[in-house]
Design a protein around this motif. Structure first.
Motif, PDB file in Angstrom:
ATOM      1  N   TYR A 177       3.776   5.268  -1.564  1.00 40.55           N
ATOM      2  CA  TYR A 177       4.016   5.618  -0.162  1.00 40.55           C
ATOM      3  C   TYR A 177       3.083   6.747   0.287  1.00 40.55           C
ATOM      4  N   GLN A 178       2.952   7.780  -0.535  1.00 43.32           N
ATOM      5  CA  GLN A 178       2.084   8.910  -0.177  1.00 43.32           C
ATOM      6  C   GLN A 178       0.627   8.472  -0.052  1.00 43.32           C
TER       7      GLN A 178
ATOM      8  N   LYS B 156       0.277   6.527   3.142  1.00 46.57           N
ATOM      9  CA  LYS B 156       0.336   7.420   4.295  1.00 46.57           C
ATOM     10  C   LYS B 156      -1.000   8.132   4.490  1.00 46.57           C
ATOM     11  N   GLU B 157      -1.601   8.594   3.401  1.00 44.63           N
ATOM     12  CA  GLU B 157      -2.910   9.257   3.474  1.00 44.63           C
ATOM     13  C   GLU B 157      -3.970   8.328   4.045  1.00 44.63           C
TER      14      GLU B 157
ATOM     15  N   ASN C 105      -3.413   5.684   5.997  1.00 43.60           N
ATOM     16  CA  ASN C 105      -2.904   4.986   7.186  1.00 43.60           C
ATOM     17  C   ASN C 105      -2.722   3.491   6.927  1.00 43.60           C
TER      18      ASN C 105
ATOM     19  N   LEU D 278       0.459   2.205   5.860  1.00 40.69           N
ATOM     20  CA  LEU D 278       1.896   2.011   5.647  1.00 40.69           C
ATOM     21  C   LEU D 278       2.335   0.585   5.977  1.00 40.69           C
TER      22      LEU D 278
ATOM     23  N   ALA E 151       9.569   3.823   3.725  1.00 37.01           N
ATOM     24  CA  ALA E 151       8.881   3.507   4.981  1.00 37.01           C
ATOM     25  C   ALA E 151       9.883   3.430   6.143  1.00 37.01           C
TER      26      ALA E 151
ATOM     27  N   ALA F   5      11.152   6.915   7.115  1.00 38.18           N
ATOM     28  CA  ALA F   5      10.151   7.652   7.905  1.00 38.18           C
ATOM     29  C   ALA F   5      10.146   7.194   9.359  1.00 38.18           C
TER      30      ALA F   5
END
Length: 181
Positions: free
Chosen positions: A15-16, A19-20, A22, A24, A100, A103
């Motif tokens: 997930y991280q 996210k870094e 973009n 997701l 996800a 968030a």
């Protein structure tokens, strides 16, 4: 360490990374494809978990089956193979979906009812229970269960809200039995 906790660590790392970069949404869609492949072909996971099949063979199979997937998803599966954690594949995907959704302020719910719910009923349930659990939206999966007699039973994560006739009758029965003692 429990399987759930280990899968959670892989999911958090994935997930991280997503996210870094973009990615997701893209990774979520690809993981849904992975889930679908495994669901439709249960022997796929059996092959990945088999101890007598060489890692290289497993990796080649993964690269062939998921050739359209991003390198991130493929690398995650290859890492699971390297670490002999192939059985965690579906659990990692599920944990990723939870992260996800969390968030985005979304929660998944299973609604058990005697008959299929219409769109208005689903929307009303979603609005009421989303506020109750502090989310902006509730994605509902409706499951028809004739044993409920009437009403609905909602499962959100580990919490169950039982407004079914069967549930009420069960509670009354328990109260009557405890009053007799």
């Amino acid at each position: 360490m429990s399987q759930n906790a280990v899968a959670g660590r892989y999911a958090v790392a994935l997930y991280q990374l997503a996210k870094e970069r973009n990615e997701l949404e893209q990774l979520e869609q690809e993981l849904q494809v992975v889930e679908k492949v495994v669901a439709e072909n249960p022997q796929f996971l059996t092959i990945l978990k088999h101890p007598k099949i060489a890692k290289d063979t497993k990796k080649a199979l993964v690269k062939e089956v998921f050739k359209d997937a991003s390198q991130t998803v493929i690398n995650m599966i290859l890492l699971l193979i390297d670490r002999k954690r192939e059985e965690l594949l579906l659990e990692v995907a599920e944990q990723y979906f939870l992260l996800a959704n969390d968030a985005r302020g979304i929660a998944d719910a299973k609604v058990f009812s005697v008959r299929p719910l219409n769109a208005d009923e689903e929307k009303a349930l979603s609005e009421v229970f989303a506020k109750k659990i502090g989310k902006s939206e509730l994605r509902i999966t409706n499951i028809v269960d004739n044993s409920l007699i009437g009403g609905v039973k909602i499962r959100i994560g580990n919490t169950i809200y039982d407004g079914s006739v069967k549930g009420k009758l069960d509670r009354i029965e328990r109260q009557l039995l405890s009053a007799q003692c």
